[in-house]
Design an enzyme around this catalytic site. Structure first.
Site, PDB file in Angstrom:
ATOM      1  N   ASP A   1     -63.696  12.679   8.281  1.00  0.00           N
ATOM      2  CA  ASP A   1     -62.538  12.013   8.889  1.00  0.00           C
ATOM      3  C   ASP A   1     -62.743  11.851  10.399  1.00  0.00           C
ATOM      4  O   ASP A   1     -63.402  12.663  11.037  1.00  0.00           O
ATOM      5  CB  ASP A   1     -61.273  12.839   8.614  1.00  0.00           C
ATOM      6  CG  ASP A   1     -60.006  12.041   8.895  1.00  0.00           C
ATOM      7  OD1 ASP A   1     -60.074  10.799   8.994  1.00  0.00           O
ATOM      8  OD2 ASP A   1     -58.934  12.669   9.024  1.00  0.00           O
ATOM      9  N   GLY A   2     -62.153  10.790  10.944  1.00  0.00           N
ATOM     10  CA  GLY A   2     -62.152  10.604  12.397  1.00  0.00           C
ATOM     11  C   GLY A   2     -62.985   9.430  12.884  1.00  0.00           C
ATOM     12  O   GLY A   2     -63.128   9.238  14.094  1.00  0.00           O
ATOM     13  N   ASN A   3     -63.511   8.642  11.947  1.00  0.00           N
ATOM     14  CA  ASN A   3     -64.338   7.491  12.365  1.00  0.00           C
ATOM     15  C   ASN A   3     -63.551   6.504  13.227  1.00  0.00           C
ATOM     16  O   ASN A   3     -64.040   6.000  14.237  1.00  0.00           O
ATOM     17  CB  ASN A   3     -64.857   6.723  11.141  1.00  0.00           C
ATOM     18  CG  ASN A   3     -65.806   7.538  10.306  1.00  0.00           C
ATOM     19  OD1 ASN A   3     -66.208   8.625  10.717  1.00  0.00           O
ATOM     20  ND2 ASN A   3     -66.166   7.036   9.144  1.00  0.00           N
TER      21      ASN A   3
ATOM     22  N   TRP B   1     -62.775   7.868  16.699  1.00  0.00           N
ATOM     23  CA  TRP B   1     -64.024   7.932  17.480  1.00  0.00           C
ATOM     24  C   TRP B   1     -64.328   6.551  18.077  1.00  0.00           C
ATOM     25  O   TRP B   1     -64.692   6.439  19.238  1.00  0.00           O
ATOM     26  CB  TRP B   1     -65.158   8.375  16.537  1.00  0.00           C
ATOM     27  CG  TRP B   1     -66.463   8.665  17.193  1.00  0.00           C
ATOM     28  CD1 TRP B   1     -66.893   9.872  17.686  1.00  0.00           C
ATOM     29  CD2 TRP B   1     -67.540   7.747  17.421  1.00  0.00           C
ATOM     30  NE1 TRP B   1     -68.160   9.757  18.195  1.00  0.00           N
ATOM     31  CE2 TRP B   1     -68.591   8.458  18.050  1.00  0.00           C
ATOM     32  CE3 TRP B   1     -67.735   6.390  17.154  1.00  0.00           C
ATOM     33  CZ2 TRP B   1     -69.805   7.872  18.411  1.00  0.00           C
ATOM     34  CZ3 TRP B   1     -68.937   5.801  17.521  1.00  0.00           C
ATOM     35  CH2 TRP B   1     -69.953   6.539  18.141  1.00  0.00           C
TER      36      TRP B   1
ATOM     37  N   HIS C   1     -67.257   3.771  11.487  1.00  0.00           N
ATOM     38  CA  HIS C   1     -67.838   4.001  10.155  1.00  0.00           C
ATOM     39  C   HIS C   1     -69.359   3.899  10.217  1.00  0.00           C
ATOM     40  O   HIS C   1     -70.067   4.717   9.644  1.00  0.00           O
ATOM     41  CB  HIS C   1     -67.287   2.979   9.149  1.00  0.00           C
ATOM     42  CG  HIS C   1     -65.807   3.079   8.948  1.00  0.00           C
ATOM     43  ND1 HIS C   1     -65.167   4.286   8.780  1.00  0.00           N
ATOM     44  CD2 HIS C   1     -64.829   2.130   8.890  1.00  0.00           C
ATOM     45  CE1 HIS C   1     -63.865   4.075   8.634  1.00  0.00           C
ATOM     46  NE2 HIS C   1     -63.632   2.783   8.697  1.00  0.00           N
TER      47      HIS C   1
ATOM     48  N   ASN D   1     -57.635   4.282   0.140  1.00  0.00           N
ATOM     49  CA  ASN D   1     -58.325   3.457   1.158  1.00  0.00           C
ATOM     50  C   ASN D   1     -58.346   1.970   0.800  1.00  0.00           C
ATOM     51  O   ASN D   1     -58.555   1.112   1.665  1.00  0.00           O
ATOM     52  CB  ASN D   1     -59.768   3.942   1.387  1.00  0.00           C
ATOM     53  CG  ASN D   1     -59.853   5.223   2.188  1.00  0.00           C
ATOM     54  OD1 ASN D   1     -60.810   5.994   2.051  1.00  0.00           O
ATOM     55  ND2 ASN D   1     -58.861   5.492   3.038  1.00  0.00           N
TER      56      ASN D   1
ATOM     57  N   SER E   1     -55.629  15.487   1.349  1.00  0.00           N
ATOM     58  CA  SER E   1     -55.673  14.044   1.076  1.00  0.00           C
ATOM     59  C   SER E   1     -56.171  13.692  -0.326  1.00  0.00           C
ATOM     60  O   SER E   1     -57.027  12.811  -0.491  1.00  0.00           O
ATOM     61  CB  SER E   1     -56.533  13.325   2.132  1.00  0.00           C
ATOM     62  OG  SER E   1     -55.977  13.504   3.402  1.00  0.00           O
TER      63      SER E   1
HETATM   64  C1  FPP Z   1     -62.371   8.385   7.451  1.00  0.00           C
HETATM   65  O1  FPP Z   1     -62.210   8.070   8.814  1.00  0.00           O
HETATM   66  C2  FPP Z   1     -63.601   7.829   6.920  1.00  0.00           C
HETATM   67  C3  FPP Z   1     -63.675   6.916   5.906  1.00  0.00           C
HETATM   68  C4  FPP Z   1     -62.502   6.374   5.224  1.00  0.00           C
HETATM   69  C5  FPP Z   1     -64.955   6.368   5.448  1.00  0.00           C
HETATM   70  C6  FPP Z   1     -66.123   7.284   5.439  1.00  0.00           C
HETATM   71  C7  FPP Z   1     -67.321   6.462   5.576  1.00  0.00           C
HETATM   72  C8  FPP Z   1     -68.415   6.789   6.258  1.00  0.00           C
HETATM   73  C9  FPP Z   1     -68.645   8.081   6.890  1.00  0.00           C
HETATM   74  C10 FPP Z   1     -69.474   5.774   6.448  1.00  0.00           C
HETATM   75  C11 FPP Z   1     -70.577   5.682   5.512  1.00  0.00           C
HETATM   76  C12 FPP Z   1     -70.629   6.587   4.371  1.00  0.00           C
HETATM   77  C13 FPP Z   1     -71.514   6.459   3.387  1.00  0.00           C
HETATM   78  C14 FPP Z   1     -71.544   7.465   2.307  1.00  0.00           C
HETATM   79  C15 FPP Z   1     -72.467   5.365   3.343  1.00  0.00           C
HETATM   80  P1  FPP Z   1     -60.930   7.234   9.250  1.00  0.00           P
HETATM   81  O2  FPP Z   1     -61.286   5.787   9.213  1.00  0.00           O
HETATM   82  O3  FPP Z   1     -59.758   7.601   8.403  1.00  0.00           O
HETATM   83  O4  FPP Z   1     -60.744   7.738  10.724  1.00  0.00           O
HETATM   84  P2  FPP Z   1     -59.350   7.928  11.513  1.00  0.00           P
HETATM   85  O5  FPP Z   1     -58.583   8.990  10.793  1.00  0.00           O
HETATM   86  O6  FPP Z   1     -59.788   8.360  12.879  1.00  0.00           O
HETATM   87  O7  FPP Z   1     -58.651   6.602  11.518  1.00  0.00           O
END
Ligand code: FPP
Length: 250
Positions: A21-23, A26, A38, A69, A197
């Site tokens: 979590d946290g993409n 970031w 991501h 999602n 979650s």
């Molecule tokens: C949650 O962060 C992350 C995701 C919903 C997607 C995870 C995907 C990756 C790490 C990329 C690639 C993975 C693979 C296996 C190829 P968020 O978007 O909810 O972050 P936020 O809470 O800061 O908005």
């Protein structure tokens, strides 16, 4: 001394599950689109997979895309699916080099055909690897999984091949997408959120939960080792008392 050196190799968890979590945050911190976060998260996926394989973890499950999602903006969903295809293709070498077998859990019928094809190809290409098994949870949610398991059990009862008195926890476990692997002993969530979650709700009944403020794209091997080190200092009582577990200590 690094956390890796402090870990007791004889007391490793067999299975680690991760809520990445946290993409988005970031990327936002850097004034970029969420998709950039991501894309940057792929490095953390590679580091985590390599770190687990190197130290001797047998199973790693990554929450890559939840049922919920699908409700994100179409642009982000499409970007995530494209990223998945691209990453599976590009990182097959990492999986082979580290002898990691890929698997997937979730409602894979919801993925677009190109994505399913690439996923199946990578699963097939890595099927001979035996050092570690890495599962991607895609279009996954625990409530979906438990509902599906319940439907299967109901069908068996309806057909007359299962007596309701024989429904027990082992049967339920055998109907889940994780039926072939042990429950995770350690669940890690990044980004400072304290939630599950809808991830592996049945399987984490006795898991140790580890929350770190590190945002997923910044997560590196040493963070993983720190989580394992922390895990090794927990007392896992499984409902018993501390005295029962350590009869010598009064
Ligand atoms: C949650 O962060 C992350 C995701 C919903 C997607 C995870 C995907 C990756 C790490 C990329 C690639 C993975 C693979 C296996 C190829 P968020 O978007 O909810 O972050 P936020 O809470 O800061 O908005």
């Amino acid at each position: 001394m690094s956390f890796k050196e402090k870990i007791d190799p004889k007391r490793l968890p067999k299975h680690i599950a991760v809520i990445m979590d946290g993409n988005g945050r970031w990327a936002k911190q850097r004034g970029k689109l969420r998709v950039f976060g991501h894309e940057s998260g792929v490095t953390a996926v590679r580091e985590t997979a390599e770190a687990c394989a190197e130290i001797g973890i047998k199973y790693l499950t990554l929450y890559a895309f939840s049922t919920e999602n699908w409700n994100r903006p179409k642009m982000e969903v499409d970007a995530l699916m494209n990223l998945l295809v691209k990453t599976l293709n590009k990182e097959t070498k990492t999986l082979m080099d580290n002898k990691i077998r890929l698997g997937a859990i979730g409602d894979l019928t919801q993925l677009d055909p190109q994505c399913r094809k690439q996923l199946q190809e990578t699963i097939d290409n890595t099927s001979g690897n035996d050092r570690m098994e890495m599962f991607l949870a895609l279009s996954y949610s625990a409530r979906w999984e438990i509902t599906e398991a319940t439907k299967k059990i109901a069908q068996l009862v309806k057909e007359g091949s299962l007596n309701p008195d024989d429904i027990n926890q082992d049967l339920m476990t055998s109907m889940l997408t994780t039926k072939s692997i042990p429950d995770p002993e350690l669940l890690i969530r990044t980004s400072g959120e304290y939630r599950i979650s809808n991830f592996l709700l049945w399987q984490i009944a006795y898991s140790e939960l580890y929350f770190t403020p590190v945002l997923w794209p910044d997560f590196r091997k040493e963070h993983l080792y720190e989580a394992i080190y922390d895990f090794q200092h927990r007392e896992r009582r499984f409902g018993k008392t501390s005295e029962q577990l350590n009869p010598c200590i009064k």
